[in-house]
Design a protein around this motif. Structure first.
Motif, PDB file in Angstrom:
ATOM      1  N   TYR A 144     -36.566 -42.112  28.929  1.00 12.11           N
ATOM      2  CA  TYR A 144     -36.761 -41.225  27.780  1.00 12.11           C
ATOM      3  C   TYR A 144     -37.507 -41.913  26.635  1.00 12.11           C
ATOM      4  O   TYR A 144     -38.179 -41.244  25.850  1.00 12.11           O
ATOM      5  N   LEU A 252     -38.621 -31.709  24.223  1.00 13.28           N
ATOM      6  CA  LEU A 252     -37.458 -32.297  24.871  1.00 13.28           C
ATOM      7  C   LEU A 252     -36.672 -31.246  25.655  1.00 13.28           C
ATOM      8  O   LEU A 252     -36.107 -31.540  26.710  1.00 13.28           O
ATOM      9  N   LEU A 257     -32.209 -32.757  29.455  1.00 10.17           N
ATOM     10  CA  LEU A 257     -31.383 -33.932  29.200  1.00 10.17           C
ATOM     11  C   LEU A 257     -30.360 -34.089  30.314  1.00 10.17           C
ATOM     12  O   LEU A 257     -29.769 -33.102  30.757  1.00 10.17           O
ATOM     13  N   ALA A 265     -29.997 -40.149  26.064  1.00  8.17           N
ATOM     14  CA  ALA A 265     -31.359 -39.686  26.343  1.00  8.17           C
ATOM     15  C   ALA A 265     -32.027 -39.170  25.072  1.00  8.17           C
ATOM     16  O   ALA A 265     -33.206 -39.432  24.825  1.00  8.17           O
ATOM     17  N   PHE A 269     -35.304 -40.861  23.431  1.00  4.51           N
ATOM     18  CA  PHE A 269     -36.532 -40.099  23.212  1.00  4.51           C
ATOM     19  C   PHE A 269     -36.999 -40.251  21.768  1.00  4.51           C
ATOM     20  O   PHE A 269     -38.194 -40.450  21.499  1.00  4.51           O
TER      21      PHE A 269
END
Length: 326
Positions: A144, A252, A257, A265, A269
């Protein structure tokens, strides 16, 4: 900061269309030792679906006809297939990825929630499943972070906004505060939106993101030393940063996730986004220094109007395109 225009012209000369950085994704779930369900999602970018295809080895066979839908500006394909030798040794390849503008996120899960997650791209268009293991926190974080870095470095509207912030900040100290404000603000809305606490439609957000660049371009053109933007750039960056966070969250949400490690995660990110942002700012400084050596006659004042018009024109194109989808 000096000499932004030349960099912007080089950077955006071939990228005048609004960016769409949603990745494609392949999700494969094992039903039993030999049967698999597959969900294949391809973003539709500017009204066009990329010609990407998942290619399986010859020892697999379809169990059901493909079902397709177009949802939220994405092409989604559902199917099931069988491989008698199971998941170990399964090789997937993405045809057409060499012409793609984004990555493909591959996730393979079995009935025990053991998972492999990886990113396919031009450098790695195929992947062989050696075994499924419980995903480690390190692998999740690394995946991520990589996605966050790639997103910000090819997210043209976010980079153009940051470039404008660099220009209006003037000094290194102000730039540090301005970028910090932007970071904190978009981190807040990224977390709120990605966790479902506060969600708003992405289409108007994307249009306002383009409008934020137009606003900064207008402030650069006016160059009024006592204007709100030039006196308090951190206030401007923080305010618009809240909107940019919703834009990051939209990407995202397309990636997804992992159920067991959502917080990790999400944090990874966001770290990736910040790393990519710092890389961009550092690259700007290198370009500025180089041009300053090569073209000593150029000055901030000489570039002010061209910079503002270049940024404002590109952002206006994006805003019109994004308003057209309403």
């Amino acid at each position: 900061m000096k000499y932004v225009l030349l960099y912007l012209l080089m950077f955006f000369s071939t990228e005048l269309l609004a960016d769409d950085m949603r990745p494609a994704s392949v999700n494969i779930n094992l039903v039993n030792d030999t049967d698999f369900d597959l969900v294949w999602k391809i973003p539709i970018r500017n009204g066009v679906r990329e010609t990407l295809t998942v290619v399986f080895p010859e020892d697999t066979k379809l169990l059901a006809p493909k079902r397709t839908h177009i949802i939220n500006n994405a092409y989604i394909e559902y199917t099931s297939f069988q491989r008698k030798s199971g998941v170990v040794g399964l090789k997937l390849r993405i045809d057409g990825i060499e012409r793609s503008s984004g990555d493909v996120l591959l996730r393979v899960s079995d009935t025990q929630q053991q998972t492999i997650t990886t990113v396919l791209n031009i450098e790695q268009p195929s992947f062989i499943v050696n075994s499924l293991v419980a995903t480690t926190a390190f692998n999740t974080a690394l995946t991520y972070i990589e996605l966050g870095i790639e997103h910000i470095l090819i997210g043209l509207d976010h980079l153009l906004f940051v470039a404008c912030l660099v220009y209006i900040s003037g000094t290194g100290k102000k730039l540090l505060l301005t970028i910090t404000g932007f970071t904190i603000a978009h981190s807040i809305t990224l977390f709120l939106s990605a966790t479902g606490v506060f969600v708003i439609p992405i289409q108007p957000v994307e249009a306002v993101i383009a409008l934020s660049i137009i606003f900064l371009a207008w402030e650069i053109a006016k160059n009024r030393k006592h204007s709100l933007s030039l006196r308090y750039p951190v206030l401007v960056s923080s305010s618009f940063g809240l909107l940019h966070g919703f834009g990051f969250a939209a990407v995202l949400s397309e990636i997804g996730l992992p159920a067991a490690e959502k917080t990790l995660a999400l944090l990874s990110f966001n770290i990736g986004v910040e790393v990519g942002q710092l890389m961009f700012v550092f690259a700007l400084f290198i370009v500025f220094k180089f041009i300053a050596i090569m073209y000593k006659s150029l000055s901030l004042e000489k570039l002010r109007i061209p910079v503002s018009y270049a940024c404002g024109s590109i952002a206006t194109i994006w805003m019109i395109e994004r308003l057209a989808v309403f």
